[in-house]
Scaffold this active site. Sequence first.
Site, PDB file in Angstrom:
ATOM      1  N   LYS A 203      -8.814  -7.820  -3.585  1.00 23.90           N
ATOM      2  CA  LYS A 203      -7.644  -7.869  -4.476  1.00 23.90           C
ATOM      3  C   LYS A 203      -7.873  -8.776  -5.683  1.00 23.90           C
ATOM      4  CE  LYS A 203      -4.238  -5.922  -1.444  1.00 23.90           C
ATOM      5  NZ  LYS A 203      -3.083  -6.049  -0.577  1.00 23.90           N
ATOM      6  N   ARG A 237      -6.861  -6.267   7.108  1.00 20.86           N
ATOM      7  CA  ARG A 237      -7.038  -4.914   6.545  1.00 20.86           C
ATOM      8  C   ARG A 237      -8.125  -5.008   5.473  1.00 20.86           C
ATOM      9  NH1 ARG A 237      -5.233  -2.032   2.206  1.00 20.86           N
ATOM     10  NH2 ARG A 237      -4.736   0.158   2.538  1.00 20.86           N
TER      11      ARG A 237
END
Length: 263
Positions: A203, A237
């Site tokens: 991210k 995740r």
Amino acid sequence: MGIVNVTPDSFSDGSRFLDAPRAIAHGRRLVDEGADILDIGGESTRPGAEPVSLDEELRRVLPVVEGLSSLAVPVSIDTYKVEVMRAALDAGASMINDVNALRGEGTLDAARSSNCGVCLMHMQGNPQTMQLCPQYGDVVAEVREFLAQRVAACEAVGIARERLVVDPGFGFGKSKAHNLQLLRHLNAIASLGVPVLAGLSRKSTLGKITGKPALERVSESVAAALLAVQRGAAIVRVHDVDETHDALLVLAAIEDSTPLNPS
Ligand code: HH2
């Protein structure tokens, strides 16, 4: 949890696994590398992403859910659309991963009427606007309170707590400072007593720290996964299962080993 994005526009791996055979092969590989859950998504939720039509999302994900649900690991469907939830559960999925935390019409009922697991994620705003100006008084307290309310909403309709996982939603209506504060205090989310899922893989917050583009954020992602697990995450995740799995083996070896007693 290994990520299988069946999308043309996911922020780090868009279009790599857009056709079903490639997505299925990728999912199998992630299981070989150590994934315990596969998360299949047919719509990118990156900031500014365009929504996908229901038909298109179904066309993308259903063959992949069917193709992977015979494996030994549970298959999760990453969607906020009730029709996709129901169709994926029928096709063999056993978990709903909803970035909207079952706030959409009919979604609580879809989850209640099956025996699936559910991931409830926090998001401020929606993917089109969420990164424009995220604002909180106390980000950790507000995210925790939201998740507590969504857990209560699930329990109120008969979805047992044992079926739930909560996720602070890194990057979903949060600045870099908000994300880091949430990671620093992930234990406060874990204190809800529901397993915590953390999704920091590749991210932009990590890219802002190292200056690397999404595909080169493997070390950053492994570090973030490790830090999340140390602060109470039960599930991470991730895109890079092999590397994350090795790092978690080292952590487990340290935490499980009996201290040497010199006497
Ligand atoms: N992050 C993304 C998508 N789904 N679900 C949960 N529970 N937690 C997350 O942090 C999360 C999620 C975004 O990552 P990715 O799937 O790689 O990208 P895209 O949304 O562009 O497909």
